[in-house]
Design an enzyme around this catalytic site. Structure first.
Site, mmCIF file in Angstrom:
data_model
loop_
_atom_site.group_PDB
_atom_site.id
_atom_site.type_symbol
_atom_site.label_atom_id
_atom_site.label_comp_id
_atom_site.label_asym_id
_atom_site.label_seq_id
_atom_site.Cartn_x
_atom_site.Cartn_y
_atom_site.Cartn_z
ATOM 1 N N LEU A 248 -84.758 67.305 -32.066
ATOM 2 C CA LEU A 248 -85.853 67.377 -33.049
ATOM 3 C C LEU A 248 -86.332 65.979 -33.447
ATOM 4 O O LEU A 248 -87.002 65.826 -34.448
ATOM 5 C CB LEU A 248 -85.399 68.140 -34.297
ATOM 6 C CG LEU A 248 -85.252 69.661 -34.165
ATOM 7 C CD1 LEU A 248 -84.817 70.271 -35.495
ATOM 8 C CD2 LEU A 248 -86.566 70.315 -33.714
ATOM 9 N N CYS A 258 -85.553 64.437 -15.224
ATOM 10 C CA CYS A 258 -85.376 65.898 -15.172
ATOM 11 C C CYS A 258 -86.468 66.698 -15.878
ATOM 12 O O CYS A 258 -87.080 67.571 -15.270
ATOM 13 C CB CYS A 258 -84.020 66.258 -15.768
ATOM 14 S SG CYS A 258 -82.686 65.378 -14.944
HETATM 15 C C1 UGA Z 1 -81.842 66.532 -19.482
HETATM 16 C C2 UGA Z 1 -81.167 67.720 -20.213
HETATM 17 O O1 UGA Z 1 -81.029 67.408 -21.593
HETATM 18 C C3 UGA Z 1 -79.789 68.005 -19.606
HETATM 19 O O2 UGA Z 1 -79.225 69.149 -20.245
HETATM 20 C C4 UGA Z 1 -79.966 68.287 -18.110
HETATM 21 O O3 UGA Z 1 -78.724 68.533 -17.478
HETATM 22 C C5 UGA Z 1 -80.607 67.087 -17.460
HETATM 23 O O4 UGA Z 1 -81.893 66.836 -18.074
HETATM 24 C C6 UGA Z 1 -80.809 67.396 -15.999
HETATM 25 O O5 UGA Z 1 -81.590 68.307 -15.679
HETATM 26 O O6 UGA Z 1 -80.096 66.820 -15.166
HETATM 27 P P1 UGA Z 1 -81.621 63.872 -19.538
HETATM 28 O O7 UGA Z 1 -82.770 63.860 -18.572
HETATM 29 O O8 UGA Z 1 -80.451 63.007 -19.266
HETATM 30 O O9 UGA Z 1 -81.048 65.371 -19.709
HETATM 31 O O10 UGA Z 1 -82.244 63.410 -20.927
HETATM 32 P P2 UGA Z 1 -82.369 64.048 -22.384
HETATM 33 O O11 UGA Z 1 -81.291 63.552 -23.237
HETATM 34 O O12 UGA Z 1 -82.596 65.498 -22.308
HETATM 35 O O13 UGA Z 1 -83.736 63.348 -22.855
HETATM 36 C C7 UGA Z 1 -84.986 63.681 -22.248
HETATM 37 C C8 UGA Z 1 -86.134 62.983 -22.958
HETATM 38 O O14 UGA Z 1 -86.328 63.544 -24.260
HETATM 39 C C9 UGA Z 1 -85.917 61.492 -23.172
HETATM 40 O O15 UGA Z 1 -87.119 60.819 -22.903
HETATM 41 C C10 UGA Z 1 -85.523 61.403 -24.633
HETATM 42 O O16 UGA Z 1 -85.799 60.170 -25.227
HETATM 43 C C11 UGA Z 1 -86.366 62.522 -25.235
HETATM 44 N N1 UGA Z 1 -85.848 63.043 -26.513
HETATM 45 C C12 UGA Z 1 -84.674 63.699 -26.567
HETATM 46 C C13 UGA Z 1 -86.603 62.883 -27.657
HETATM 47 O O17 UGA Z 1 -87.715 62.295 -27.625
HETATM 48 N N2 UGA Z 1 -86.133 63.388 -28.840
HETATM 49 C C14 UGA Z 1 -84.955 64.054 -28.914
HETATM 50 O O18 UGA Z 1 -84.595 64.521 -30.038
HETATM 51 C C15 UGA Z 1 -84.197 64.199 -27.756
#
Ligand code: UGA
Length: 428
Positions: A248, A258
């Site tokens: 959030l 991903c």
């Molecule tokens: C994501 C999924 O969260 C994993 O569950 C999944 O296994 C993985 O892809 C995959 O398919 O292999 P990941 O790509 O490592 O993991 O990154 P996330 O932590 O999900 O973040 C994704 C994006 O959302 C980033 O740019 C991050 O900065 C952003 N984000 C995340 C936000 O802007 N706000 C948040 O509260 C959380």
């Protein structure tokens, strides 16, 4: 407890994490990759991926003789009981997943897999791939299982060892049970379903997370317009256990290797299936719009004149805790700013200045002080905690402007205020 002879084909971050963790659970794991230099380095325990705990696990596996690295899948599979395919499935033409790496490996090993062996797809693959792989294999004595991974970069080892659930999908019961047994010591609920549903779980989870983020970014915009604070709104929403506190945090849009790839791929799949998944399309469009909204904030920070403005960028990685730049929102924002004529100098704690060709848009330097020197405005694009701890009085002295755009809401506005800097955040 049974231990198995496992082969992992493809030692990228998913493959290497899977291999090292399965070895630490007691299985014997042979990793195969076509990159000879990578295999040579891993044999000596040198891990090039920034992933907490992974180097230690690889060292332990090598020392215990439970982890081996070989060049090419052909050399590895002869005695395998379970073969994991952890291969890249990049975004191909029109957003669909490109399966050529998976197809090439199947062509290579199909005659070599021992009878009774189980072939597992771990990479994110379109729904229906397990069925397709079964067809390509053309072997009734080798079963295919889908076992999607839910690892996050930066916490992959911990996510593997302490997952929320394990999903195993197959139309062959004994094969699914063998794959589930690999994880017996992890001790979490295992969802045993058919292969197509397991493949869909992965897309459903990632696109749902993307939708949650697009929702919160849109909500942040509305908070700004109506005088609310997104951090407080998110906290108030998140205590509802049906919503949850995580995912959030607003930002410059979601990225990484991903979520963008999977949202586009699922959209393609729904189009091909004749379904207009407008909610998913809006999720992607909102994310594109978020980057434009960030550019508008930066424009406001330099009094409307981006052309010729000198900007200091803090953060390039797609999120904190990783050096991964793939589909980084920071680079997307940088590209838009550059197109408007801004001059960009960037610092990221995990991206060395020596990295050449990161992007044509920015010059990368080795500390924050250099990035902000002479800057008309500073833009925080990745939520590295060290940015909060910078000496902001010193930073202010180096800047020529007085505004910092904090697209991750990581900075302490009071401290920057004391340094005579004003902060433009997101959703507040
Ligand atoms: C994501 C999924 O969260 C994993 O569950 C999944 O296994 C993985 O892809 C995959 O398919 O292999 P990941 O790509 O490592 O993991 O990154 P996330 O932590 O999900 O973040 C994704 C994006 O959302 C980033 O740019 C991050 O900065 C952003 N984000 C995340 C936000 O802007 N706000 C948040 O509260 C959380």
């Amino acid at each position: 407890m049974s231990f198995y002879r496992v082969v992992v084909v493809g030692v990228g971050y998913v493959g290497l994490t899977t291999a090292a963790c399965l070895a630490s659970l007691g299985h014997h794991v042979v990793c195969a990759d076509i990159d000879e230099a990578k295999v040579a380095a891993l044999r000596e325990g040198r891990v090039s991926i920034l992933e907490p705990g992974l180097t230690e696990l690889v060292a332990k596996g090598l020392a215990a003789g439970r982890l081996e690295f070989v060049v090419g899948a052909r050399a590895a599979v002869g005695e395998a009981e379970v073969v994991f395919l952890c291969l890249p499935t990049p975004m191909g033409a029109g957003g669909a997943a490109d399966l050529s790496a998976v197809e090439a490996v199947i062509a290579e090993v199909r005659g070599l897999l021992p009878p009774g062996c189980v072939l597992v797809t771990k990479s994110t693959v379109p729904v229906g791939t397990a069925a397709r792989v079964t067809e390509l294999l053309g072997r009734g004595d080798v079963a295919v299982v889908s076992n999607p991974e839910f690892l996050c970069e930066g916490s992959a080892v911990d996510d593997f060892m302490h997952p929320d659930r394990i999903v195993v999908g197959s139309d062959v019961q004994h094969a699914a049970e063998r794959v589930a047994a690999l994880y017996a010591r992890v001790g979490v609920p295992t969802v045993l379903i058919d292969a197509a549903s397991a493949e869909m779980v992965k897309y459903a989870a990632n696109t749902f997370l993307a939708m949650k983020l697009s929702y919160v970014n849109a909500m942040a915009e509305l908070c700004e317009r109506l005088g609310a604070d997104i951090a407080d709104v998110a906290e108030g929403m998140g205590f509802d256990h049906r919503i949850g506190q995580s995912f959030l945090r607003p930002g410059p849009g979601w990225g990484g290797s991903c979520l963008p790839k999977d949202t586009h791929a699922l959209l393609r799949m729904s189009e091909a299936a004749g379904f207009d998944f407008s909610l998913l399309r809006a999720t992607i469009e909102t994310n594109e719009g978020q980057r434009d909204r960030v550019v508008e904030k930066v424009r406001a920070a330099v009094d409307g004149r981006l052309d010729g403005a000198r900007l200091g960028l803090l953060g390039l990685a797609f999120k904190a805790g990783t050096d991964d730049l793939r589909d980084s929102p920071a680079l997307a924002v940088a590209h838009r700013l550059r197109e408007e004529g801004a001059e960009l100098v960037a610092f990221d704690p995990a991206v060395p200045a020596a990295v050449v060709g990161v992007t044509d848009d920015v010059a990368v330097v080795s500390d924050a002080g250099q990035a902000v020197k002479g800057a008309d405005a500073v833009v925080v694009l990745t939520e590295w905690p060290e940015f909060r701890k910078l000496d902001w009085a010193d930073m202010a002295g180096r800047m020529s402007g007085r505004v910092v755009v904090d697209t991750r809401n990581v900075l302490d506005q009071d401290i920057l205020g004391l340094a005579n800097l004003s902060v433009i955040g997101i959703g507040r």
